[in-house]
Motif scaffolding. Structure first.
Motif, mmCIF file in Angstrom:
data_model
loop_
_atom_site.group_PDB
_atom_site.id
_atom_site.type_symbol
_atom_site.label_atom_id
_atom_site.label_comp_id
_atom_site.label_asym_id
_atom_site.label_seq_id
_atom_site.Cartn_x
_atom_site.Cartn_y
_atom_site.Cartn_z
ATOM 1 N N ASN A 40 0.847 -1.187 0.000
ATOM 2 C CA ASN A 40 0.000 0.000 0.000
ATOM 3 C C ASN A 40 0.884 1.240 0.000
ATOM 4 O OD1 ASN A 40 -2.054 -1.854 2.197
ATOM 5 N ND2 ASN A 40 -2.564 -1.352 0.105
ATOM 6 N N GLY A 54 3.026 3.203 -4.986
ATOM 7 C CA GLY A 54 3.019 4.060 -6.175
ATOM 8 C C GLY A 54 2.370 3.445 -7.407
ATOM 9 N N TYR A 101 -2.636 12.061 -14.367
ATOM 10 C CA TYR A 101 -1.552 12.837 -13.784
ATOM 11 C C TYR A 101 -0.492 13.016 -14.848
ATOM 12 C CZ TYR A 101 -3.259 11.375 -9.117
ATOM 13 O OH TYR A 101 -4.000 11.133 -7.999
ATOM 14 N N ARG A 145 -1.637 15.368 7.118
ATOM 15 C CA ARG A 145 -2.113 15.366 5.745
ATOM 16 C C ARG A 145 -3.598 15.071 5.675
ATOM 17 N NH1 ARG A 145 -0.010 12.021 1.244
ATOM 18 N NH2 ARG A 145 0.760 13.640 -0.096
ATOM 19 N N LEU A 179 -4.296 9.945 0.839
ATOM 20 C CA LEU A 179 -3.631 8.651 1.047
ATOM 21 C C LEU A 179 -3.958 7.681 -0.068
ATOM 22 C CD1 LEU A 179 -4.179 8.022 4.855
ATOM 23 C CD2 LEU A 179 -2.072 8.681 3.698
#
Ligand SMILES: Nc1ncnc2c1ncn2[C@@H]1O[C@H](COP(=O)(O)OP(=O)(O)OP(=O)(O)O)[C@@H](O)[C@H]1O
Ligand SMILES: [Mg+2]
Length: 530
Positions: free
Chosen positions: A42, A45, A57, A421, A426
């Motif tokens: 997890n 990437g 992206y 964050r 996440l």
């Protein structure tokens, strides 16, 4: 021997998010006509890399070639035009529209109404060719998860995808459905690519299920911490090899179920911690979802609920936790743990039920489990902030909260540069860990968990299962809804099978086997309730 042409070449791909290098100098080659698995823990990437390939992206460095041609992917439509189709980790279908409407969504075409008939026919043809049958006129909300996934795949095929990316396609499927999906993918890579490209179509799929990698893929690329660890041929690699590449250490696949409970006496294990009696409830569509369910969870016990998704498991969990109206029957919980008294909490608010000592890991973790814009730390204390030491009277204690959050982030290996964050940034698996960390470590005597290890990597799965077993050893009662039979067999004391809103039977896990459970999941009575 010449190797087949390359469908995808990603060279030196780097992608940086604030505080995180999601991909670092990644090289990925995917051959035409192969199924290429992308593996990694997890947060390694994987989704980021595939989102770059799908034009969502933009990479900070590196280049991409598709079928040998340099590709500039500025948007998803660039990627689609060049034959890249992606099915995302979280589906992007519109519930209130039909299958056909969803398939053509975003395609610019005149004479919309006239086209619908043709579209429906084309969808049926595609469905027949790839064995992905769905009714083009059905509304998305009427479909099960497996069918919705077929729609997502049909959508990419309809756009003539030559390179199909699936992000954790089987995380939400039953064993049969994932087998069928594997067959469909094999069929796809036998088809020639369109757009005049040499070679066949190619598939890239991300999964945490090593069995599937071994069974369905031709090659595997393993990412670790944003970098490529290795690319290997699947033939000749074992699950253990793959897991080691992924986490950098040897992984134990079977957690040991402790044979005795040092913290509870045999008498206490007879005690019912929570129970439902003759429970009736409706689903979201107003149809009967629970038709008289009775179950008891004892102290120091994990009771597993097996069943194909959509047979009332979700509604059962929601009814117990106060999130769904109970029309008939009772929910009973023992307030204050084993010393306490069984009390009826039917249709109490979720808040009251939390206070009575029940925690809940829901299936839809983003919808009901987390506040996306709040920091990770805030999400971790969402249920405990009113208590010492996290607050004193009306005042929150920032230092204690920070320390508490850091401890859980460490214990559950949540990959993030900081506890502050926003939780929505996440990775998919790390989102799950936040909610699990909060609910499982709440130290409540009763826990209801729905698919707690779905989407988690092998290491995280191992630690969640271990935590559940620790809770059991402490005398907690756990109701574990899982679509993963191996998980149920490994950690439960008893397993109940649900079918069409009823319990088909309950059996001790040590007497249960996959075949019998499978038959009961399909609606056959095997043995009377124990
Ligand atoms: N949009 C974003 N903004 C900021 N950070 C992001 C964003 N998307 C991903 N990240 C970060 O990049 C890293 C890689 O995330 P990614 O989603 O690619 O992981 P993954 O391998 O798909 O994990 P999982 O198995 O949990 O889905 C993580 O640390 C994540 O927090
Ligand atoms: Mg992901």
């Amino acid at each position: 021997m010449t190797s087949p042409p390359l469908a995808v070449e990603m060279r030196g791909i780097t992608k940086v998010f604030p505080g995180v290098i999601a991909n670092e100098n990644v090289d990925l080659e995917v051959r035409a006509g192969e199924i290429h698995a992308l593996l990694g823990e997890n947060g390694a990437g994987k989704s980021t890399l595939m989102n770059i390939l799908a034009g969502l992206y933009r990479q900070d460095a590196g280049e991409i070639r598709l079928h040998g041609q340099l590709a500039q992917l500025h948007s998803p439509s660039d990627a689609i035009r060049l034959g890249v189709g992606m099915v995302h980790q979280h589906f992007k279908l519109v519930d209130s529209q039909t299958v056909a409407e969803n398939v053509i969504l975003g395609l610019k075409r005149p004479a919309f109404r006239l086209d619908m008939k043709r579209t429906a026919r084309e969808i049926e043809e595609l469905g027949a060719r790839y064995k992905l049958a769905v009714d083009p006129g059905a509304y998305i909300w009427q479909l099960g998860v497996g069918e919705q996934q077929r729609v997502e795949i049909l959508k990419t095929l309809y756009r003539n995808a030559d390179i199909l990316i699936l992000d954790e396609p089987t995380a939400v499927l039953t064993p049969q459905e994932s087998e069928e999906l594997g067959q469909t993918l094999r069929r796809m890579i036998q088809e020639p690519a369109t757009r005049g490209h040499a070679g066949n179509k190619a598939v890239i799929f991300i999964t945490h299920k090593l069995d599937e990698v071994v069974r369905f893929s031709d090659r595997v690329t393993v990412l670790r911490g944003g970098k490529v660890e290795a690319t290997i041929d699947t033939a000749g690699s074992s699950k253990a090899d793959l897991a080691r590449l992924m986490v950098g250490r040897t992984v134990v696949f079977q957690v040991e179920k402790p044979p005795f409970q040092p913290h509870v006496t045999p008498e206490q294990r007879q005690e019912v911690l929570f129970a439902v009696k003759d429970l009736h409830a409706l689903n979201d569509k107003g149809l009967p979802a629970l038709n008289g369910v009775s179950l008891e969870v004892h102290a120091g016990e994990i009771l597993g609920i097996a069943g194909v998704a959509g047979n009332g498991q979700r509604e059962l969990a929601q009814s117990i936790t106060g999130l769904r109206k109970v029309n008939k029957g009772q929910v009973l919980v023992r307030c204050g743990g084993i010393q306490g008294k069984l009390k009826e909490v039917t249709n109490h608010t979720p808040h009251q039920i939390i206070d009575d000592g029940l925690s809940y890991v829901p299936a839809n973790r983003l919808g009901t489990g987390l506040a996306g814009n709040l920091p990770i730390s805030a999400n971790l204390i969402l249920k405990d902030y009113r208590k010492e030491p996290l607050s004193h009277g009306p005042f929150l204690d920032r230092t204690s909260i920070g320390r508490f959050a850091e401890r859980l982030i460490g214990a559950f290996q949540i990959t993030t540069p900081s506890a502050e964050r926003p939780v929505r940034l996440l990775s998919g698996g790390n989102l799950q860990k936040v909610i699990l960390a909060r609910e499982i470590t709440a130290g409540k005597a009763m826990l209801v968990a729905v698919n707690p290890t779905r989407g988690l990597d092998v290491g995280a799965t191992e630690s969640v299962q271990r935590t559940l077993l620790e809770q059991r050893a402490q005398g907690a009662g756990v109701l574990l809804v899982s679509e993963d039979l191996d998980e149920l067999l490994a950690i439960c004391d008893r397993i109940a099978v649900m079918y069409e809103g009823r319990v088909m039977g309950v059996m001790p896990a040590q007497d249960a086997n996959r075949d019998e459970l499978g038959l009961m999941m399909a609606g056959e009575h095997i043995q009377p309730e124990a």
